[in-house]
Design an enzyme around this catalytic site. Structure first.
Site, PDB file in Angstrom:
ATOM      1  N   GLY A 241      22.438  30.332 -18.838  1.00  0.00           N
ATOM      2  CA  GLY A 241      21.594  30.239 -20.031  1.00  0.00           C
ATOM      3  C   GLY A 241      20.654  29.057 -19.948  1.00  0.00           C
ATOM      4  N   PHE A 242      21.236  27.873 -19.764  1.00  0.00           N
ATOM      5  CA  PHE A 242      20.473  26.616 -19.635  1.00  0.00           C
ATOM      6  C   PHE A 242      19.557  26.360 -20.829  1.00  0.00           C
ATOM      7  CE2 PHE A 242      20.850  28.398 -15.199  1.00  0.00           C
ATOM      8  CZ  PHE A 242      21.940  27.628 -14.842  1.00  0.00           C
ATOM      9  N   ASN A 618      38.923  19.616 -18.198  1.00  0.00           N
ATOM     10  CA  ASN A 618      39.269  20.301 -16.953  1.00  0.00           C
ATOM     11  C   ASN A 618      38.408  19.705 -15.846  1.00  0.00           C
ATOM     12  OD1 ASN A 618      39.698  21.982 -14.784  1.00  0.00           O
ATOM     13  ND2 ASN A 618      39.179  23.883 -15.862  1.00  0.00           N
ATOM     14  N   GLU A 692      25.094  18.397 -19.552  1.00  0.00           N
ATOM     15  CA  GLU A 692      23.708  17.934 -19.581  1.00  0.00           C
ATOM     16  C   GLU A 692      23.589  16.497 -19.093  1.00  0.00           C
ATOM     17  OE1 GLU A 692      22.215  19.044 -23.493  1.00  0.00           O
ATOM     18  OE2 GLU A 692      21.916  21.089 -22.765  1.00  0.00           O
TER      19      GLU A 692
HETATM   20 MO1  MOS Z   1      21.086  23.689 -24.108  1.00  0.00          MO
HETATM   21  S1  MOS Z   1      19.175  23.326 -23.545  1.00  0.00           S
HETATM   22  O1  MOS Z   1      21.101  23.198 -25.716  1.00  0.00           O
HETATM   23  O2  MOS Z   1      21.617  25.209 -23.717  1.00  0.00           O
END
Ligand code: MOS
Length: 725
Positions: A241-242, A618, A692
């Site tokens: 997704g990113f 994990n 992130e």
């Molecule tokens: Mo992230 S850019 O909030 O999937």
């Protein structure tokens, strides 16, 4: 469960299951190709037809005529839907441009029609026969040119500061001032946006790929103008997704419209070119950094300005966000401005704001360290802060930033770095080392789950949380196993269905901590129900090895569910804990590169990330997250760039062949170290996020290594070889 005071000891601290390196429970399904992704759900509803989405051939203007008469008569065609016959549609809360355009066109490849047919080939062939006449208006596609008209958007926080930046900068004994650019980037995930939509009367079910189920339900209902209760979204597996799948996109809406018109379930996958120009991307930025320091390296003035563009009604790429929090310095100024561009919608991509912001701030810090003649690691340590520099009464909940820097320097062999650029050679290769800080905020989000215990001792967890390849299934199972004192194999996790309790969803690296905290809350309730049923005092009962025990009394957990399943549901909610304490995650990236002296080719030789991000639930899946993020950071540094056709206003390299990302051969060696940490302010899990954090700073570490190798500073990403020659 309200969580608004620091966590004390709880069952998670046992660490029997949570915190152990655990194979992903969805791993075998994915590696054998049996995990069903949205487009492959052939079994969920019979009689599925195929939809083909038509994208606008202009970036700005209007459709003067759309002729679909040939398409309607083409073989196998069941329906054609465009703005002419779609009825009135709303705009989703999280959408900037309309998902079905026409007659006004807001960006290139905005969806203007869907053709539904018996087969994919028939739908595609019919779509080619649709004739569209446009009236084209010249749009704005160049950020540099649009920048003078940029404004401070309302409803965001474009400006912040402390002290008197201008005076402090002007008087600083050592000054640094430079402007950098980062390009438009694409999420370029493997799985395209895909949906299957089926109506049953006025009720709509969509099997889709969406990171935020509840946002998706809300926006689909809002766009179609139907009650939220009539929409069900199902998204148990997502192929990446990113941030590109945070929001409702055209695949889901167009499938729903096509299905309504064809009176058949309809499946839609956005073609790869539409992935780039129809959906969202990370917007390009222009960033100016000004730093003032004393001769011995104390920052006295920090200024960071950023400009990005978006469609009217769009938002800021918050590239100065980290600069507000990362380094001490009494006089500070951050400023963000938004220009109007008619390119496709800019929006969140992995670490929105901080990823491009750190690519710039951390090069500026390297440049300033060089100017001061101070080692870049020491320069950062010298300017550490334990409080929010804009609000000094507000501490960080936990900040092991200096420890990350020191650990990284030691483990990477930073002392072997030669400070003078261009000093180290390996045959025809120039070799250099670079480093950068990593920083990403930790966000607290409300999250709910349901936990069931049955007579066989199986604990089933249900939540609309998603797993975008991150390992949600596994950490949720680990949490439930720890809480209920059962083996991991006795936990069943069901995700990604809007009929389950509403979770935090997957975004902003908040998923891991908040979703498991929601499961913690539900399991706490389940423990209470079990204890009550078995005659234990819930506050002293222990759940161990399939038993409930207190003092000498032990009862099998299964006894509680003998006469029927026990079900508990709860939500984790936070008070103003994140207002009292700044919550962030920290790290350090180190990188060694070789640059070919003749061709300018850059090869990354080895990389190290050290992360301090609360309890690592994990270590195995967390490491994978960081490694993936580091890889993406190398892409941002060296190759990723959406090329704009300035005449027509679209991204030219709209496929995986021409939008370059790193492949295995580009990434020879990566290492990740997690500092031993728990953050009692973050949730009962005492965890944060790493997905992130892992990308933030990587690009700068690579850029700084290139400088150390060659003496060249490239301030315009990506650092392709033409810029080094
Ligand atoms: Mo992230 S850019 O909030 O999937």
């Amino acid at each position: 469960m309200k969580f608004d005071t620091p966590a004390t000891t709880n069952p998670i601290d046992q660490g029997k299951v949570v915190g152990r390196a655990t194979d992903r429970i969805d791993g075998p399904l994915k590696t054998t190709g049996t995990a069903p992704y949205a487009y492959e759900r052939h079994d969920v509803v019979p009689n599925q037809a195929y939809g083909y989405v038509v994208g606008a051939g202009i970036a700005k203007g209007r459709i003067t005529h759309l002729d679909d008469s040939a398409a309607r008569k083409a073989p196998g065609v069941l329906a054609v839907v465009s703005a002419k016959n779609a009825g009135t549609l709303g705009l989703g809360r999280f959408n900037t441009a309309k998902l079905l355009g026409g007659p006004e066109i807001q960006h290139y490849h905005q969806a203007i029609a869907i053709v539904v047919a018996e087969t994919f080939e028939q739908a595609r062939a019919a779509a080619q026969t649709i004739r569209v006449d446009y009236e084209r208006t010249q749009g704005a596609y160049d950020l540099e040119k649009a920048k003078p008209g940029a404004i401070a958007p309302k409803g965001e926080k474009p400006d912040s500061g402390a002290g008197d930046f201008d005076t402090a900068f002007a008087n600083a004994p050592v000054q640094f001032d430079a402007t950098y650019t980062t390009p438009d980037e694409s999420h370029a995930m493997m799985e395209p946006h895909a949906s299957i939509a089926a109506w049953e009367g006025d009720k709509l079910t969509v099997w889709t790929a969406n990171q935020m189920i509840n946002w998706g339900v809300g926006d689909l209902a809002k766009t179609l103008g139907i009650p939220k209760e009539n929409v069900r979204l199902v998204s148990p597996y997502i192929g990446g997704g990113f941030g590109g799948k945070l929001f409702l996109r055209a695949d889901a809406l167009m499938a729903a419209l096509g299905a309504r018109a064809a009176k058949r379930p309809v499946k839609v996958a956005l073609q790869r070119p539409l992935m780039i120009n129809n959906t969202t991307h990370r917007p390009a930025t222009i960033q100016r950094v000004r730093l003032g320091a004393t001769k011995d390296g104390k920052l006295t003035a920090i200024g960071h300005e950023s400009w990005n563009g978006d469609l009217p009604g769009g938002g800021l790429e918050v590239a100065v966000q980290q600069t507000r929090l990362l380094y001490a310095g009494e006089n500070r100024m951050t400023r963000m401005r938004l220009a109007t561009l008619d390119l496709p919608e800019g929006n969140a991509m992995r670490a929105p704001g901080e990823a491009p912001g750190m690519m710039v701030l951390e090069v500026a810090m390297d440049e300033m360290a060089e100017k001061l003649g101070i080692d870049p690691v020491e320069f950062r340590i010298l300017n550490d802060t334990q409080v929010d520099p804009e609000n000094p009464s507000r501490p960080f909940s936990k900040r092991q930033f200096v420890q990350c820097l020191r650990t990284g320097a030691e483990r990477f062999g930073w002392n072997k770095r030669v400070a003078r650029p261009g000093s180290v050679r390996d045959g025809r290769w120039l070799v250099g080392m670079g480093m950068a800080s990593a920083f990403r905020n930790n966000l607290l989000m409300k999250s709910a789950a349901r936990a069931r215990l049955d007579g066989r001792g199986i604990v089933t967890v249900e939540t609309d949380m998603t797993d975008i390849g991150t390992g949600s299934y596994t950490i949720i199972a680990q949490t439930a196993a720890e809480m209920m004192g059962v083996p991991l194999d006795n936990v069943v996790v069901k995700l990604g269905d809007s009929s389950f309790p509403v979770s935090c969803g997957s975004g902003g690296q908040w998923g891991g901590n908040n979703a498991t905290a929601g499961v913690f809350a539900a399991c706490t309730k389940l423990r209470e129900a079990v204890a009550q049923k078995l005659g234990f005092d819930a506050s002293t009962a222990e759940f161990v090895d399939g038993r409930v025990q207190s003092g000498a009394r032990r009862v099998a957990l299964t006894d509680a569910a003998k006469d029927g399943e026990i079900v508990a549901e709860d939500t984790i909610e936070y008070g103003d804990l994140d207002k009292k304490y700044q919550q962030s995650t920290f790290g350090a990236h180190f990188c060694e590169v070789a640059v070919h002296a003749d061709t300018g080719e850059v090869r990354v030789r080895r990389m190290l990330a050290v992360c301090a991000a609360g309890r690592i639930l994990n270590p195995k899946s967390a490491r994978s997250q960081v490694i993936g993020a580091m890889t993406m950071g190398v892409g941002a540094a060296l190759m990723e760039e959406l090329a704009i056709d300035q005449r027509m206003g679209f991204f030219v390299n709209h496929d995986l062949a021409s939008y370059e990302v790193p492949v295995h051969a580009d990434i020879p060696h990566q290492e990740v170290i997690f500092l031993d940490e728990t953050d009692p302010m973050s949730s009962p899990m005492k965890a944060k996020g790493v997905g992130e954090l892992g990308i933030c700073g990587v690009g700068a570490a690579v850029a700084n290594a290139i400088h150390n190798a060659t003496g060249f500073r490239v301030r315009k990403y990506p650092i392709t070889l033409d810029k080094l020659l």
